[in-house]
Design an enzyme around this catalytic site. Structure first.
Site, mmCIF file in Angstrom:
data_model
loop_
_atom_site.group_PDB
_atom_site.id
_atom_site.type_symbol
_atom_site.label_atom_id
_atom_site.label_comp_id
_atom_site.label_asym_id
_atom_site.label_seq_id
_atom_site.Cartn_x
_atom_site.Cartn_y
_atom_site.Cartn_z
ATOM 1 N N ASP A 124 0.748 -1.183 -0.212
ATOM 2 C CA ASP A 124 -0.015 0.042 -0.018
ATOM 3 C C ASP A 124 0.937 0.891 0.005
ATOM 4 O OD1 ASP A 124 -2.416 1.505 0.144
ATOM 5 O OD2 ASP A 124 -1.974 1.743 2.205
ATOM 6 N N SER A 125 0.509 2.427 -0.390
ATOM 7 C CA SER A 125 1.033 3.600 -0.035
ATOM 8 C C SER A 125 1.505 3.977 1.186
ATOM 9 C CB SER A 125 0.147 4.668 -0.766
ATOM 10 O OG SER A 125 -1.065 5.022 0.190
ATOM 11 N N CYS B 245 -10.758 3.222 -0.648
ATOM 12 C CA CYS B 245 -9.418 3.612 -0.299
ATOM 13 C C CYS B 245 -9.213 2.674 0.880
ATOM 14 C CB CYS B 245 -9.412 4.916 0.095
ATOM 15 S SG CYS B 245 -7.634 5.297 0.539
ATOM 16 N N THR B 246 -8.034 1.991 0.986
ATOM 17 C CA THR B 246 -7.716 1.227 2.001
ATOM 18 C C THR B 246 -7.519 1.699 3.472
ATOM 19 O OG1 THR B 246 -5.773 0.640 1.101
ATOM 20 C CG2 THR B 246 -7.189 -0.973 0.829
ATOM 21 N N HIS B 247 -7.478 3.101 3.311
ATOM 22 C CA HIS B 247 -7.094 3.830 4.559
ATOM 23 C C HIS B 247 -8.489 4.131 5.293
ATOM 24 C CE1 HIS B 247 -3.122 4.704 3.012
ATOM 25 N NE2 HIS B 247 -2.968 5.414 4.016
ATOM 26 N N TYR C 137 -0.568 8.638 -2.579
ATOM 27 C CA TYR C 137 -0.368 8.243 -3.824
ATOM 28 C C TYR C 137 -1.499 8.869 -4.587
ATOM 29 C CZ TYR C 137 3.272 4.580 -3.531
ATOM 30 O OH TYR C 137 4.276 4.081 -3.350
ATOM 31 N N GLY C 138 -2.668 9.298 -3.683
ATOM 32 C CA GLY C 138 -3.914 9.704 -4.359
ATOM 33 C C GLY C 138 -3.903 11.091 -5.080
ATOM 34 N N GLU D 35 -2.647 8.838 8.013
ATOM 35 C CA GLU D 35 -1.352 8.689 8.125
ATOM 36 C C GLU D 35 -0.664 9.356 9.259
ATOM 37 O OE1 GLU D 35 1.246 6.949 6.282
ATOM 38 O OE2 GLU D 35 -0.365 5.967 5.446
ATOM 39 N N CYS E 157 -4.200 -1.702 -2.292
ATOM 40 C CA CYS E 157 -4.255 0.027 -2.288
ATOM 41 C C CYS E 157 -5.099 0.243 -3.593
ATOM 42 C CB CYS E 157 -2.654 0.447 -2.708
ATOM 43 S SG CYS E 157 -2.784 2.407 -3.279
ATOM 44 N N ASN E 158 -6.231 0.990 -3.475
ATOM 45 C CA ASN E 158 -7.109 1.024 -4.448
ATOM 46 C C ASN E 158 -6.481 1.773 -5.788
ATOM 47 O OD1 ASN E 158 -10.101 0.515 -3.865
ATOM 48 N ND2 ASN E 158 -9.022 0.927 -1.930
ATOM 49 N N THR E 159 -5.857 3.045 -5.279
ATOM 50 C CA THR E 159 -5.094 3.870 -6.182
ATOM 51 C C THR E 159 -3.993 2.803 -7.115
ATOM 52 O OG1 THR E 159 -5.356 5.487 -4.545
ATOM 53 C CG2 THR E 159 -4.026 6.149 -6.455
#
Ligand code: DGL
Length: 265
Positions: A9-10, A183-185, A41-42, A151, A72-74
């Site tokens: 993931d980012s 978004c996985t966040h 990254y988005g 983050e 990570c979806n992005t």
């Protein structure tokens, strides 16, 4: 150690998928890599996201992973096909499983998608949902402020709720019954997101569906760990180790996770 499954993931978002992997695949070892140094990254260009994703996967490939989850979806939206083309192990993304779960759960097929600017702009969810349910209506919304909240470890704060409320107000005139956390966040913000959406709206996170796909793929390729050897999880970050470790401990409820700093490329 059992040959591990790589997860990228980012940043810390992919831990929401790892949480389900630890529950659903307790016999598998995991190597997690979060590129926290270059997160988010988005808001980056597709070219940058693709390059960074290749760098992460190359690093995990050197550690001999048996399959990869792009948690990570992005990165899934931008780089899934490239990664599948470049590497020989099986690769799973999070968008098809997320879209599938939303379509299966939505009664009205009116579906909101919350994601990063890059994911929303790619229209990857819109296309996948409409492929599975051609009569669906999709309401995409970019939420660029959400990832920095996670983050920075502020995901439980009151100010996070204020930001989320302000962002989700943009969907006030849309009549959807399902919202995808694209978004996985975002699962780390789920409590706040839920409280800012109408009560009848179901919230879908792709994590469980993604891990079901991982399980199927392990069986399909005959690479699941049936020997029940000791399993292990190692968490690599390109960013500061301490803050990353704090989130790993809090979110995964692990007392002393193996957290290491790594450099890319
Ligand atoms: N967690 C990632 C996703 O699922 C990316 C967040 C970001 O770096 O902007 O899209």
């Amino acid at each position: 150690m059992v040959k591990p499954i790589g997860v990228i993931d980012s940043g810390v978002g992919g831990l929401t998928v790892v949480k389900e992997m630890l529950n659903m695949l307790p016999n598998e070892s995991i190597l997690y890599l979060g590129d926290d140094l270059r997160c988010p990254y988005g808001s980056r260009s597709s070219e940058e996201v693709r390059t960074f994703t290749i760098e992460m996967v190359t690093k995990l490939a050197e550690m001999d992973i048996k399959m990869l989850v792009i948690a990570c979806n992005t990165a899934t939206a931008v780089a899934l096909d490239t990664i599948r083309h470049l590497f020989s192990f099986p690769v799973i993304g999070v968008i098809i499983p997320g879209a599938r779960a939303a379509v299966a759960n939505s009664r009205t097929k009116q579906i909101a998608v919350l994601g990063t600017a890059r994911t929303i702009e790619s229209r990857a969810y819109d296309e996948e949902i409409l492929k599975q349910a051609p009569d669906a209506a999709v309401y995409p919304l970019a939420c660029p402020d959400f990832v920095p909240i996670v983050e920075s470890g502020q995901y439980k704060s009151i100010s996070a709720r204020v930001t989320i409320h302000e962002t989700l107000k943009q969907l006030a005139d849309k009549n959807f019954d399902t919202a995808i956390l694209g978004c996985t966040h975002y699962p780390l913000l789920e409590g706040h997101i839920e409280s800012c959406l109408p009560e009848h709206v179901q919230i879908i996170s792709s994590a469980v569906e993604t891990v079901r796909d991982v399980e199927k793929t392990l069986v399909q390729y005959g690479i699941q760990n049936e020997a029940k050897q000791a399993v292990n999880a190692v968490f690599y970050t390109t960013g500061p180790r301490e803050s990353f470790e704090g989130i790993v401990k809090d979110w995964l409820e692990l007392e002393s996770p193996d957290v290491r700093k790594i450099s890319l490329p």
